[in-house]
Design a protein around this motif. Structure first.
Motif, PDB file in Angstrom:
ATOM      1  N   LEU A 198      45.837  52.093  38.823  1.00 15.38           N
ATOM      2  CA  LEU A 198      46.256  50.753  39.231  1.00 15.38           C
ATOM      3  C   LEU A 198      46.288  50.612  40.741  1.00 15.38           C
ATOM      4  O   LEU A 198      46.223  49.509  41.276  1.00 15.38           O
ATOM      5  CB  LEU A 198      47.645  50.450  38.665  1.00 15.38           C
ATOM      6  N   ARG A 199      46.395  51.753  41.407  1.00 13.17           N
ATOM      7  CA  ARG A 199      46.476  51.674  42.869  1.00 13.17           C
ATOM      8  C   ARG A 199      45.198  51.118  43.472  1.00 13.17           C
ATOM      9  O   ARG A 199      45.201  50.519  44.532  1.00 13.17           O
ATOM     10  CB  ARG A 199      46.754  53.057  43.456  1.00 13.17           C
TER      11      ARG A 199
ATOM     12  N   GLU B 206      43.377  48.881  42.125  1.00  9.85           N
ATOM     13  CA  GLU B 206      43.176  47.468  41.791  1.00  9.85           C
ATOM     14  C   GLU B 206      43.661  46.588  42.940  1.00  9.85           C
ATOM     15  O   GLU B 206      44.589  46.954  43.665  1.00  9.85           O
ATOM     16  CB  GLU B 206      43.983  47.134  40.537  1.00  9.85           C
ATOM     17  N   PRO B 207      43.064  45.449  43.092  1.00  9.83           N
ATOM     18  CA  PRO B 207      43.499  44.575  44.177  1.00  9.83           C
ATOM     19  C   PRO B 207      44.911  44.043  43.920  1.00  9.83           C
ATOM     20  O   PRO B 207      45.287  43.778  42.773  1.00  9.83           O
ATOM     21  CB  PRO B 207      42.482  43.434  44.150  1.00  9.83           C
TER      22      PRO B 207
END
Lengths: 89, 489
Positions: free
Chosen positions: B462-463, B465-466
């Motif tokens: 998830l890191r 991901e924007p």
């Protein structure tokens, strides 16, 4: 430890307690910081979306279990060192 | 003469004369920039030879290494989902035991590198924990294996005369503490991985010694020259050093006792390393097995390790150097089989045994035969040589062994590498061998072809991901404070 008088003992234990509390708080805030950074990336709503929630759950789980495992390994080594008077391997 | 009519020199040469070639056309801009005017042509013959030889060799290496990497990747992908299984906090991950020893005639380093190069990647991909039992010389692994088993037997409460105090085993300590903390190993089978025929032989010997032998070092060993030792130490026969009772009748009395007295004396001054075996191969059938002998021993995965030395073997070595892809593939398969954990009993092939004399034929199956002295002759050892699958495994490696490993040695330690493998049915039947299930084999093939992916779940990060913020959503006109302001009005 035995050479302390009761007042000193109390002082020592209270300090130890404080220290432990502090350690726990540090760990807790670290955990929160990490999991927040890693998981939360949607700032358009004030609640956690389901994906983030799952992520946070897993993140906390992983962190706690990891530190537990680490702690027990340390404990083992420590006990082994005390019992066997081994030099730290 | 410069007369044109003269046939000798001037005129006939004139048509052969060619004016110097005009330099090939070149882009004037390049010429002005000072670029040299290359003309493309084949290099000289010598250059061609050099380039083609080095080029083809380099290409062969590159191709091989690329294929090798692909093969390893295939087996790693086959097992990588195992690394993702969650493990409860109070369990220790599955632990394998790696048996590794210096190849005959060489140091331990090639073995270690071999392990690192071919086996370890697969183990790491499946997140396996492992212990390594290393042997620097012949007999080390035999002793290590046997000692491990003896330790286990002592722990299970078998009688021993050895005083336990004074000797603290750090591993044992940690194990005890784990027991108190209720930390258990993962409830799966462990497994042994044995690298090379020489280690395999020692491993088998060690297993037998550990489970069939006595817990304590036999006294006769430590005494300098008991009468029975003379016979058993006859240097020229292949028989291992024996315990007293069984060996006296088997050995041909060829040697004079005088020359045999020397090795035990030397051994007395310095304890041999590794120590002598506690039980000889000929005493297997008479020796009672430990009551703690489990129904199934830990399954094993014998891994081939072909190691050839010598200058004159250079062609073979080059060939192997350039075909490491096949090796990586086969070793990867064996290791993946170990990791996946499916196993079967070793085959017991009796067809070979029937070819020889009948009365010894029954030997491998009898557990306590009274006529030990007659049957444990060297002939019997040869006789049983083809009976078990374990005995002939990886046998082709022995041809590669360096001749220095086959020389008779000065010390009277057992020649585990050279002696025939002796399998006691009690041990042989309990052994298991890892085998790759056919459907996994198929899956590996598909993974190798790229038509199937690894079973490991791809980790979503998830890191990467924007981050979604107000600004990123502002274009759509939906912001939370817009609602808030609406509510305020």
């Amino acid at each position: 430890m035995d050479s302390l008088n009761p007042a000193e003992q109390r002082e020592l234990s209270s300090r130890m307690e404080k220290k432990q509390m502090k350690e726990f708080m540090t760990m807790y805030s670290k955990l929160v910081q990490r999991c927040f950074d890693d998981c939360v990336n949607d700032f358009t709503t004030k609640s956690l979306i389901s994906r983030e929630e799952g992520c946070v759950m897993r993140c906390v789980d992983k962190y706690l279990k990891g530190s537990e495992r680490l702690g027990s390994r340390f404990q083992e080594q420590n006990a082994a060192m005390q019992a066997g008077q081994l030099p730290g391997r | 003469m410069s007369t044109p009519a003269s046939p000798g020199n001037g005129v006939p040469e004139a048509p052969q004369y060619q004016p110097p070639k005009a330099p090939p056309k070149q882009n004037p801009a390049f010429r002005m920039l000072g670029m040299p005017n290359f003309r493309f042509k084949l290099p000289s013959r010598n250059w061609l030879i050099f380039l083609s030889v080095t080029g083809s060799f380099a290409a062969a290496i590159t191709y091989d290494r690329r294929q090798k990497k692909a093969a390893q990747k295939k087996w790693c992908d086959l097992v990588s989902h195992i690394a993702q299984h969650p493990l409860p906090v109070n369990q220790m991950p599955r632990k394998l035991t790696i048996f590794l020893s210096a190849p005959p005639g060489d140091g331990i380093r090639p073995s270690r590198e071999y392990f690192k190069e071919y086996i370890k990647p697969v183990l790491v991909a499946a997140a396996m924990d492992y212990d390594v039992i290393e042997g620097r010389k012949e007999g080390d692994v035999r002793y290590g294996t046997a000692e491990q088993i003896r330790r286990l037997r002592r722990k299970k409460g078998e009688q021993t005369e050895k005083p336990d105090l004074g000797e603290i085993d750090p591993e044992q300590l940690v194990e005890n503490i784990r027991e108190q903390l209720k930390i258990r190993p993962e409830p799966v089978i462990r497994g042994d991985l044995i690298i090379g025929r020489h280690t395999w032989k020692e491993y088998l010997r060690g297993l037998h010694e550990g489970w069939l032998g006595p817990l304590d070092e036999p006294q006769s060993r430590r005494e300098p020259t008991p009468p029975s030792e003379d016979a058993s130490h006859s240097t020229s026969t292949d028989l291992p050093p024996n315990d007293a009772s069984t060996s006296t009748t088997t050995d041909p009395p060829l040697e004079s006792p005088a020359e045999n007295k020397i090795p035990p004396k030397e051994a007395e001054t310095k304890p041999p390393s590794p120590p002598y075996a506690y039980i000889s191969t000929s005493a297997y059938s008479t020796s009672p097995a430990s009551p703690n002998l489990p129904i199934h021993l830990e399954p094993s995965a014998p891994i081939p390790h072909r190691h050839i030395l010598g200058f004159f073997n250079t062609p073979i070595r080059i060939y192997r150097f350039l075909t490491q892809r096949h090796l990586a593939d086969s070793v990867g398969r064996d290791t993946a089989a170990l990791v996946l954990g499916l196993h079967r009993p070793y085959h017991q092939d009796s067809s070979f045994a029937s070819s020889s004399t009948g009365e010894i034929d029954a030997l491998p199956v009898t557990t306590s035969s009274p006529e030990t002295d007659g049957t444990t002759s060297p002939a019997a050892t040869v006789q049983t040589a083809q009976t078990w699958e374990q005995q002939s495994l990886l046998q082709e490696e022995e041809a590669d062994w360096h001749k220095s490993a086959k020389k008779p040695r000065k010390d009277d330690l057992e020649r585990v590498w050279l002696d025939d493998v002796v399998i006691d049915p009690r041990i042989g039947q309990r052994m298991r061998r890892f085998e790759l299930p056919p459907e996994e084999e198929e899956r590996a093939k598909r993974i190798g072809q790229g038509s199937e992916r690894s079973r490991a779940v791809e980790v979503m990060d998830l890191r990467s991901e924007p981050v979604i913020t107000d600004e990123s959503q502002a274009s759509s006109g939906k912001t939370w404070w817009a609602f808030w302001e609406k509510g305020k009005d």
